[in-house]
Design an enzyme around this catalytic site. Structure first.
Site, mmCIF file in Angstrom:
data_model
loop_
_atom_site.group_PDB
_atom_site.id
_atom_site.type_symbol
_atom_site.label_atom_id
_atom_site.label_comp_id
_atom_site.label_asym_id
_atom_site.label_seq_id
_atom_site.Cartn_x
_atom_site.Cartn_y
_atom_site.Cartn_z
ATOM 1 N NE ARG A 168 17.282 19.514 18.152
ATOM 2 C CZ ARG A 168 16.364 20.521 17.934
ATOM 3 N NH1 ARG A 168 15.233 20.311 18.768
ATOM 4 N NH2 ARG A 168 16.357 20.942 16.801
ATOM 5 C CB SER A 242 21.087 21.539 14.168
ATOM 6 O OG SER A 242 19.914 22.018 13.689
ATOM 7 C CD GLU A 337 21.169 17.078 18.525
ATOM 8 O OE1 GLU A 337 20.733 16.371 19.626
ATOM 9 O OE2 GLU A 337 21.360 16.573 17.365
HETATM 10 N N1 EPU Z 1 20.814 32.187 11.000
HETATM 11 C C1 EPU Z 1 21.775 32.765 10.326
HETATM 12 N N2 EPU Z 1 22.680 31.984 9.418
HETATM 13 C C2 EPU Z 1 22.232 30.689 9.075
HETATM 14 C C3 EPU Z 1 21.097 30.313 9.537
HETATM 15 C C4 EPU Z 1 20.434 30.889 10.645
HETATM 16 O O1 EPU Z 1 22.270 33.708 10.833
HETATM 17 O O2 EPU Z 1 23.189 30.242 8.213
HETATM 18 C C5 EPU Z 1 19.956 32.936 11.914
HETATM 19 C C6 EPU Z 1 18.782 33.313 11.525
HETATM 20 O O3 EPU Z 1 18.866 34.766 11.822
HETATM 21 C C7 EPU Z 1 17.729 32.735 12.189
HETATM 22 C C8 EPU Z 1 18.214 32.077 13.343
HETATM 23 O O4 EPU Z 1 19.682 32.065 12.883
HETATM 24 O O5 EPU Z 1 16.574 33.445 12.425
HETATM 25 C C9 EPU Z 1 17.895 30.611 13.719
HETATM 26 O O6 EPU Z 1 17.942 29.719 12.300
HETATM 27 P P1 EPU Z 1 16.746 28.995 12.114
HETATM 28 O O7 EPU Z 1 15.317 29.472 12.429
HETATM 29 O O8 EPU Z 1 16.921 28.056 10.915
HETATM 30 O O9 EPU Z 1 16.794 27.714 13.325
HETATM 31 P P2 EPU Z 1 17.988 27.123 14.101
HETATM 32 O O10 EPU Z 1 18.040 27.707 15.380
HETATM 33 O O11 EPU Z 1 19.350 27.375 13.236
HETATM 34 C C10 EPU Z 1 16.691 25.353 14.844
HETATM 35 C C11 EPU Z 1 16.711 23.559 15.232
HETATM 36 C C12 EPU Z 1 16.605 22.901 13.846
HETATM 37 C C13 EPU Z 1 14.979 23.371 13.378
HETATM 38 C C14 EPU Z 1 14.891 24.867 13.403
HETATM 39 C C15 EPU Z 1 13.531 25.331 13.354
HETATM 40 C C16 EPU Z 1 18.532 23.235 17.053
HETATM 41 C C17 EPU Z 1 19.851 22.933 17.326
HETATM 42 N N3 EPU Z 1 18.179 23.316 15.471
HETATM 43 O O12 EPU Z 1 17.577 25.543 14.039
HETATM 44 O O13 EPU Z 1 16.617 21.540 14.150
HETATM 45 O O14 EPU Z 1 14.706 22.748 12.251
HETATM 46 O O15 EPU Z 1 15.301 25.503 14.663
HETATM 47 O O16 EPU Z 1 12.724 25.120 14.268
HETATM 48 O O17 EPU Z 1 17.689 23.546 17.749
HETATM 49 C C18 EPU Z 1 17.963 19.820 14.116
HETATM 50 O O18 EPU Z 1 17.811 19.596 15.051
HETATM 51 O O19 EPU Z 1 18.500 18.885 13.358
HETATM 52 C C19 EPU Z 1 17.283 20.684 13.098
HETATM 53 C C20 EPU Z 1 17.254 20.847 11.855
#
Ligand code: EPU
Length: 342
Positions: A168, A242, A337
């Protein structure tokens, strides 16, 4: 195409930022060519105005009216270059909608950006934060960025290395305002293996078994289905994706945190671990929280929502409360972010 750009006054930006924050631009201009861009920049300089480059407005938090010139990038164009049996370069104007470009590339059978489907915003904004999702980042396919270098006043081509991409992050964030992106070139492939390893994506395709090999368009469709399940549509629930980066911590801190907090989610990298900020926020009880104006999405705790007429300050006040809670509970600092426009 190359007429003088039309500069408008007192333009409402509410519909031009995905958080739907009410703000006005003192001056506003659409530019679709380098000549128009140069004319707009000279006009801003002549009138001693600050300027803001606007793409799709999906990664911005306005905190007040913008007392300067907002320049919206409308550079159009999709062109295939260096086409061979194994791949091609796709050149995209900065104003092209990113998701449409993904469907265009994947629809033509090319691999490389299908996991980045449905990310809101323009193509020119994509290198800024090195957009990423489901195990793929823009940097994995980006060949070069053509930009107007406002310091040298000349059009330059930056290689992927020049862009200093990281999670990012890029040179465009570090040297904010120096480069105005005009065009992005991506190396797409017909043969590269699809990237299906990311947990949720792998699960999706094991739940939806597919006869034969998946096409890149089918992968994009899977990504779209997953995103629609969890991430709010800005048209219905205004948001900026995010709101925090996933914090990167040392292996030592990770070991300490995971022994104290079983269940904590982290992705190990080279000597460091990227923590799932959504998990930390969720555990602090914020998921689904809302006051009368703003809140936290009830299916993804990393996304803040503007429910009803929230201001940038309302969003930032909520972000600060979340940051304080996560810091107090886990000793981890969350970094915002999107770009905060003051
Ligand atoms: N989780 C929770 N609670 C929640 C959501 C998620 O506990 O409400 C836990 C779950 O265990 C899950 C983990 O957090 O396994 C990660 O969640 P997720 O796979 O949804 O990914 P993220 O790390 O929250 C990142 C990116 C997203 C991208 C997704 C999928 C960043 C800041 N965000 O989210 O990017 O779509 O991975 O690759 O890196 C964005 O940048 O706007 C964005 C949406």
């Amino acid at each position: 195409m190359n007429h003088q750009p039309v500069i408008k006054e007192q333009v409402d930006l509410t519909a031009l930022n995905s958080l739907g924050i009410a703000a006005r631009a003192r001056y506003f201009v659409d530019v679709a060519s380098v000549d128009q861009l140069r004319a707009a920049l000279s006009w801003a300089q002549e009138h001693k105005l600050k300027r803001l480059l606007l793409g799709g407005g999906s990664n911005l938090v306005f905190t007040r009216d913008f007392d300067g010139l907002v320049i919206r990038s409308a550079f159009a164009g999709r062109q295939w270059e260096d086409v061979s049996a194994s791949g091609a370069t796709l050149a995209l104007g900065a104003g092209e909608n990113w998701h449409s470009a993904v469907l265009y590339g994947a629809g033509a059978g090319y691999r490389g950006i299908e996991n980045l489907a449905l990310i809101p915003g323009t193509t020119g904004a994509a290198p800024m934060q090195n957009i990423g999702a489901y195990g793929v980042e823009l940097k994995d396919t980006l060949v070069s960025v053509t930009a107007l270098d406002c310091v040298k006043d000349k059009v330059v081509i930056l290689s992927s290395d020049d862009c200093q991409f990281a999670y990012r992050d890029s040179i465009f964030k570090h040297q904010l305002g120096r480069y105005i992106i005009l065009e992005v070139r991506l190396a797409l492939s017909r043969t590269r293996p699809l990237s299906l390893g990311y947990g949720e994506l792998a699960e999706y395709f094991s739940d939806h078994p597919h006869p034969g090999e998946l096409t890149p368009l089918e992968v994009a469709e899977g990504v779209m289905a997953i995103r629609r399940r969890k991430l709010p549509d800005p048209g219905q629930l205004p948001n900026a994706g995010s709101f925090f980066k996933n914090p990167v911590v040392s292996m030592t801190l990770w070991e300490e945190l995971s022994s104290r907090h079983p269940g904590i989610v982290g992705y190990p990298g080279k000597g460091v671990v990227k923590l799932a900020a959504a998990w930390l926020i969720d555990q602090c009880g914020w998921k689904g929280y809302r006051n009368d104006r703003v809140g936290v999405h009830n299916r993804q705790a990393l996304v803040l929502i503007n429910h009803s007429g929230g201001s940038g300050e309302d969003i930032l006040a909520l972000a600060r409360r979340i940051q304080n809670d996560v810091l107090r509970t886990y000793g981890v600092a969350l970094e915002i972010e999107p770009r905060i426009v003051t």
